[in-house]
Design a protein around this motif. Structure first.
Motif, mmCIF file in Angstrom:
data_model
loop_
_atom_site.group_PDB
_atom_site.id
_atom_site.type_symbol
_atom_site.label_atom_id
_atom_site.label_comp_id
_atom_site.label_asym_id
_atom_site.label_seq_id
_atom_site.Cartn_x
_atom_site.Cartn_y
_atom_site.Cartn_z
ATOM 1 N N THR A 21 0.861 -1.190 0.000
ATOM 2 C CA THR A 21 0.000 0.000 0.000
ATOM 3 C C THR A 21 0.894 1.235 0.000
ATOM 4 O O THR A 21 1.719 1.423 0.901
ATOM 5 N N TRP A 22 0.753 2.077 -1.036
ATOM 6 C CA TRP A 22 1.535 3.309 -1.151
ATOM 7 C C TRP A 22 0.918 4.387 -0.264
ATOM 8 O O TRP A 22 -0.297 4.386 -0.031
ATOM 9 N N ASP A 23 1.743 5.324 0.195
ATOM 10 C CA ASP A 23 1.168 6.507 0.845
ATOM 11 C C ASP A 23 0.402 7.308 -0.198
ATOM 12 O O ASP A 23 -0.676 7.820 0.064
ATOM 13 N N VAL A 25 -0.353 7.908 -4.620
ATOM 14 C CA VAL A 25 -0.166 7.676 -6.059
ATOM 15 C C VAL A 25 -0.503 8.981 -6.773
ATOM 16 O O VAL A 25 -1.557 9.583 -6.539
ATOM 17 N N GLY A 210 -7.461 3.011 -4.440
ATOM 18 C CA GLY A 210 -6.368 2.651 -5.340
ATOM 19 C C GLY A 210 -6.589 3.137 -6.763
ATOM 20 O O GLY A 210 -7.591 3.780 -7.073
ATOM 21 N N LEU A 224 -2.888 -0.447 -8.006
ATOM 22 C CA LEU A 224 -2.016 0.084 -6.943
ATOM 23 C C LEU A 224 -2.910 0.474 -5.768
ATOM 24 O O LEU A 224 -3.795 1.319 -5.924
ATOM 25 N N ARG A 225 -2.663 -0.124 -4.624
ATOM 26 C CA ARG A 225 -3.419 0.284 -3.433
ATOM 27 C C ARG A 225 -2.717 1.478 -2.799
ATOM 28 O O ARG A 225 -1.489 1.533 -2.762
ATOM 29 N N THR A 226 -3.495 2.440 -2.346
ATOM 30 C CA THR A 226 -2.879 3.658 -1.814
ATOM 31 C C THR A 226 -3.794 4.370 -0.821
ATOM 32 O O THR A 226 -5.010 4.200 -0.863
ATOM 33 N N ARG A 227 -3.183 5.178 0.048
ATOM 34 C CA ARG A 227 -3.974 5.983 0.998
ATOM 35 C C ARG A 227 -4.521 7.244 0.334
ATOM 36 O O ARG A 227 -5.521 7.785 0.742
ATOM 37 N N VAL A 229 -4.729 9.618 -3.514
ATOM 38 C CA VAL A 229 -4.490 9.751 -4.966
ATOM 39 C C VAL A 229 -4.510 11.227 -5.322
ATOM 40 O O VAL A 229 -5.457 11.945 -4.974
#
Ligand SMILES: Cc1cc2nc3c(=O)[nH]c(=O)nc-3n(C[C@H](O)[C@H](O)[C@H](O)COP(=O)(O)OP(=O)(O)OC[C@H]3O[C@@H](n4cnc5c(N)ncnc54)[C@H](O)[C@@H]3O)c2cc1C
Length: 534
Positions: A21-23, A25, A210, A224-227, A229
């Motif tokens: 999991t990205w902070d 994207v 994401g 891409l999973r992310t907190r 965008v």
């Protein structure tokens, strides 16, 4: 000496395929998105950025090349915008002196009335510009007589010339600066990749969770999973906002700006000229850049969002017509070496008339939707860093990102930054544009073989090995600026460029397609809209 080691595109694609999991994207690899990726990475956040085409393929390679406070915004009384841009101008010139440098400008005045009224009127405005720059002033604003003005800008029309105001601003190589931002972000741990598009957004319980991406080289899709965008797609932000399900009013009213490029002989010397009021009330610049002269620009509302917009005949006529009033030798259509068009992402305010884009806001806008999608657009190249800080502050305030102090990029030299610029950007292109990496370029095969003035075989290899070039266009439009400087010359060296790309990339490179695409593009950059039959 070789360039500092960095991941190749394959490593970056692999990093995106990992389950994590990205902070953050970021969607869009122009000035805005790259600025955000660098700022977030410099604050220790984990960042991925996807650019559908190539870095700076959109508006960010089509600027007038000015790092400026915006003399025009001064006339509109927007001092806050001017002050912010002047501060950013100073930071940019410090952090990338090989790609952004001071440039003197002349504002010529004509006729006896001009001698007194215009010179006083514009001169006092430009003195205020100096004052707003404070200690970051690049040079002093001065009143010049006609003779001194003609001496500094020998291409100027001297008939009726009664004087000039000389002031200072900055200029830059926009596409190479975007590359430097991308590479600096990568050096700081960000995964920043070109030729990879965001094709959908993932939602969980009504919130963004994401981004679905598609690698345009492998055609592979991946989530891409992310907190958080951030939508930094310039004039295309509304397309990404539509992926966020709820239909909303568009944020951007695009306006197109055309530049034409002619030989340096039309405006020799190291000074740019500013025409403060064209016949229809705009400003027009003549700028010495990489050995040529840029003339532009226009401001024409446009509703379609082509990646390669076409100029209108009236725009070319307007630029040539105005240039002929101020240059001793009037350029004609036959003198144009290249013509290119950029789309300004102007931010709409409710009830604004979309037909008058000159009046729309030049400030940037940040919008955080209920889903958590954060959009940043508008502004200008010069203020990309302030825009990045602003959108990150909004994301932190909305608890989309962990809080980290701002200011991480204010004194962060970009990849290749030397202590000071060696040669002016108005000089023809060459090794000086590589800053501290010039010796790394020289160490590659073909350093002594030029494809065109200022472009060696080694530079093409460097573009592939270190600057993420994947196509002939990536090399000839943005790693080197040949397409923008002289489209016919660029077309003539495409085959040799493709052969080097083949050697470097092997079977991953489709030479036939890359050459066909580039031939069509170069044709557009040297073909002018037809004139009506007499
Ligand atoms: C004619 C003209 C002259 C200008 N001159 C100056 C100047 O001299 N000085 C100055 O400071 N400013 C200038 N500006 C303003 C400046 O160029 C822009 O404000 C700036 O480049 C905008 O950058 P951006 O990153 O927001 O947009 P862009 O550079 O357009 O970047 C957006 C990117 O998003 C990508 N994208 C779109 N959709 C997707 C998707 N689904 N997935 C992934 N990527 C996607 C696009 O390919 C594009 O590369 C000028 C603008 C114009 C039009």
């Amino acid at each position: 000496m070789s360039a500092a080691p960095q991941p190749v595109r394959h490593d970056l694609a692999r990093s995106l395929a990992q389950s994590r999991t990205w902070d953050l994207v970021v969607i869009g690899g122009g000035a805005t998105g790259l600025g955000v990726a660098l700022d977030a990475a410099a604050r220790g956040l984990s960042v991925a950025l996807v650019e559908a085409e190539d870095f700076a393929k959109g508006t960010s390679s089509r600027a007038t090349k000015l790092v400026h406070g915006g003399v025009r915004y001064l006339a509109q009384g927007n001092l806050r915008l001017v002050r912010e841009a002047l501060r950013e101008r100073a930071i940019l010139l410090r952090n990338a002196p090989h790609l952004a440098q001071p440039l003197p400008f002349l504002l010529p005045v004509y006729g006896a009335k001009g001698r007194w009224f215009d010179q006083w009127f514009y001169g006092s405005g430009l003195m205020l510009y100096d004052l707003l720059s404070g200690r970051q002033r690049l040079g002093r604003t001065e009143f010049l007589g006609a003779q001194a003005a003609a001496h500094l800008a020998p291409g100027l029309q001297v008939r009726g010339l009664t004087g000039a105001v000389r002031y200072w601003d900055g200029q830059f190589d926009d596409a190479r600066l975007a590359l430097a931002l991308a590479r600096t972000a990568i050096a700081r741990g960000a995964t920043v990749i070109n030729h990879c598009a965001a094709v959908g957004l993932l939602h969980e319980a009504g919130r963004i969770a994401g981004v679905v991406i598609e690698d345009r080289e492998s055609a592979q899709r991946n989530s891409l999973r992310t907190r958080c965008v951030i939508n930094a797609t310039g004039v295309w932000v509304d397309e990404v906002r539509r992926m966020d399900r709820t239909p909303r009013a568009d944020l951007v009213a695009p306006s197109q700006g055309v530049h034409v490029v002619v030989d340096r002989e039309f405006l020799p010397g190291g000074h740019a000229i500013l025409v403060p009021k064209t016949k229809d009330g705009r400003v027009l610049f003549g700028v010495p850049w990489l050995g040529k002269t840029l003339l532009g620009t226009t401001d024409t509302p446009r509703t379609d969002l082509a990646i390669e917009p076409e100029p209108f005949r009236e725009e070319i006529d307007f630029i040539l017509g105005e240039a002929s009033r101020y240059l001793a030798r009037a350029p004609t259509r036959a003198d144009i070496r290249s013509v290119w068009v950029g789309l300004r992402p102007l931010v709409k305010a409710p009830n604004e008339d979309p037909g008058d884009t000159k009046a729309l806001s030049r400030e940037h806008a940040v919008l955080v939707e209920r889903s958590g999608l954060a959009t940043v657009t508008g502004g200008k190249w010069t203020t990309y860093r302030a825009m990045a800080e602003d959108v990150l502050a909004h994301c932190m305030a909305n608890q989309l990102l962990p809080s980290r102090p701002a200011g991480a990029t204010a004194a962060l030299p970009l990849v290749g930054a030397p202590a000071s610029g060696e040669r002016p950007l108005s000089d023809p292109p060459g090794l000086h544009l590589y800053g501290t990496e010039a010796s790394a370029v020289l160490s590659l095969p073909g350093a002594e073989h030029d494809l065109a003035p200022g472009l060696s075989e080694a530079m093409v290899r460097f573009a592939v090995r270190h600057e993420y070039a994947r196509t002939v266009e990536d090399v000839l439009a943005r790693r080197s600026r040949q397409l923008f400087l002289d489209a016919r010359l660029a077309a003539s060296i495409a085959e040799r460029t493709a052969a080097i790309l083949c050697e470097e990339l092997g079977e991953r490179f489709d030479a036939g397609k890359s050459l066909r695409d580039f031939a069509a593009l170069a044709g557009r950059y040297c073909q002018l809209p037809a004139q009506p039959a007499q």
